[in-house]
Design an enzyme around this catalytic site. Sequence first.
Site, PDB file in Angstrom:
ATOM      1  N   GLY A 119      23.489  10.341  14.721  1.00 25.91           N
ATOM      2  CA  GLY A 119      24.098  11.444  13.991  1.00 25.91           C
ATOM      3  C   GLY A 119      23.012  12.300  13.362  1.00 25.91           C
ATOM      4  O   GLY A 119      21.959  11.780  12.966  1.00 25.91           O
ATOM      5  N   GLN A 155      19.120  18.500   8.036  1.00 27.22           N
ATOM      6  CA  GLN A 155      17.946  17.660   8.315  1.00 27.22           C
ATOM      7  C   GLN A 155      16.879  18.400   9.122  1.00 27.22           C
ATOM      8  O   GLN A 155      15.731  17.975   9.153  1.00 27.22           O
ATOM      9  CB  GLN A 155      18.366  16.393   9.063  1.00 27.22           C
ATOM     10  CG  GLN A 155      19.210  15.444   8.223  1.00 27.22           C
ATOM     11  CD  GLN A 155      19.674  14.257   9.033  1.00 27.22           C
ATOM     12  OE1 GLN A 155      20.710  14.325   9.683  1.00 27.22           O
ATOM     13  NE2 GLN A 155      18.923  13.172   9.018  1.00 27.22           N
ATOM     14  N   CYS A 160      18.867   6.403   8.483  1.00 23.99           N
ATOM     15  CA  CYS A 160      18.883   7.871   8.487  1.00 23.99           C
ATOM     16  C   CYS A 160      17.585   8.366   9.098  1.00 23.99           C
ATOM     17  O   CYS A 160      16.509   7.851   8.753  1.00 23.99           O
ATOM     18  CB  CYS A 160      19.013   8.391   7.049  1.00 23.99           C
ATOM     19  SG  CYS A 160      19.048  10.185   6.912  1.00 23.99           S
ATOM     20  N   LEU A 161      17.688   9.352   9.976  1.00 21.33           N
ATOM     21  CA  LEU A 161      16.472   9.916  10.583  1.00 21.33           C
ATOM     22  C   LEU A 161      15.569  10.549   9.530  1.00 21.33           C
ATOM     23  O   LEU A 161      14.370  10.687   9.758  1.00 21.33           O
ATOM     24  CB  LEU A 161      16.843  10.948  11.652  1.00 21.33           C
ATOM     25  CG  LEU A 161      17.479  10.365  12.930  1.00 21.33           C
ATOM     26  CD1 LEU A 161      18.013  11.486  13.801  1.00 21.33           C
ATOM     27  CD2 LEU A 161      16.476   9.516  13.698  1.00 21.33           C
ATOM     28  N   HIS A 167      28.441   9.938   6.078  1.00 23.17           N
ATOM     29  CA  HIS A 167      26.984  10.017   5.884  1.00 23.17           C
ATOM     30  C   HIS A 167      26.488  11.441   6.173  1.00 23.17           C
ATOM     31  O   HIS A 167      25.683  12.000   5.407  1.00 23.17           O
ATOM     32  CB  HIS A 167      26.310   8.994   6.822  1.00 23.17           C
ATOM     33  CG  HIS A 167      24.818   9.042   6.851  1.00 23.17           C
ATOM     34  ND1 HIS A 167      24.037   8.003   6.371  1.00 23.17           N
ATOM     35  CD2 HIS A 167      23.949   9.983   7.304  1.00 23.17           C
ATOM     36  CE1 HIS A 167      22.760   8.323   6.543  1.00 23.17           C
ATOM     37  NE2 HIS A 167      22.678   9.512   7.101  1.00 23.17           N
ATOM     38  N   GLU A 168      26.980  12.036   7.270  1.00 22.70           N
ATOM     39  CA  GLU A 168      26.499  13.368   7.680  1.00 22.70           C
ATOM     40  C   GLU A 168      27.044  14.468   6.765  1.00 22.70           C
ATOM     41  O   GLU A 168      26.324  15.429   6.454  1.00 22.70           O
ATOM     42  CB  GLU A 168      26.867  13.646   9.141  1.00 22.70           C
ATOM     43  CG  GLU A 168      26.313  12.646  10.160  1.00 22.70           C
ATOM     44  CD  GLU A 168      24.819  12.435  10.087  1.00 22.70           C
ATOM     45  OE1 GLU A 168      24.094  13.334   9.622  1.00 22.70           O
ATOM     46  OE2 GLU A 168      24.365  11.339  10.495  1.00 22.70           O
ATOM     47  N   HIS A 213      24.910  14.852   3.865  1.00 22.26           N
ATOM     48  CA  HIS A 213      23.729  15.698   4.087  1.00 22.26           C
ATOM     49  C   HIS A 213      24.038  17.162   3.801  1.00 22.26           C
ATOM     50  O   HIS A 213      23.220  17.886   3.221  1.00 22.26           O
ATOM     51  CB  HIS A 213      23.238  15.584   5.536  1.00 22.26           C
ATOM     52  CG  HIS A 213      22.369  14.397   5.815  1.00 22.26           C
ATOM     53  ND1 HIS A 213      21.158  14.197   5.192  1.00 22.26           N
ATOM     54  CD2 HIS A 213      22.529  13.354   6.655  1.00 22.26           C
ATOM     55  CE1 HIS A 213      20.610  13.078   5.651  1.00 22.26           C
ATOM     56  NE2 HIS A 213      21.429  12.531   6.543  1.00 22.26           N
TER      57      HIS A 213
END
Length: 168
Positions: free
Chosen positions: A46, A51, A92-93, A134-135, A138
């Site tokens: 994701g 990000q 998380c990236l 989660h996204e 962001h």
Amino acid sequence: MAILNILEFPDPRLRTVAKPVSKVDATIKTLIKDMFDTMASANGIGLAASQVDVHLRIIVMDLGETDSRPRVFINPQIEVLDQDLSPYDEGCLSVPGFYETIDRPAHVMIRALDGDGNPFEEEARGLLAVCIQHEIDHLEGKLFVDYLSPFKRQRIRKKLEKLHKQNP
Ligand code: QAP
Ligand code: CO
């Protein structure tokens, strides 16, 4: 094809609140393609536009399950259908190398626009429910580390700052 730079915690740009997309035009479609390429090359499931330092309400996802269709969510909204929380070991990236267990509502309804700008809704449980929450965090400038104790968050911040100093 373009691989975009992924911002990493504690970069302050990750705290920006993203703006709604007003029209799904060619520029947005190119951005979505680049987000998929960026996510795949980083082995993610994701990715939110925030990000990659684009502060628009766009999420791409490829959960790589049996129904591994790539998904796009533009201007997503969720409704919690069940207050029951489920734990999930999240990564998380933007926080590479760290995983922590986070509790979130287990069952949600997602309403969003797809990659062509058409509205859809989808009921979600399991990994999809975790990942969309989660996204969307962001897009609000929030990270999974914000749910941890200040001690754990600071330990992660120090380790990543040290890595960023070693390879800027
Ligand atoms: C968010 O995260 C997520 O630390 C997506 O070294 C994660 O794609 C939602 C990744 C888990 C729900 C459950 C993380 C790749 C990818 C790393 C990701 C890493 C390499 C994270
Ligand atoms: Co993330």
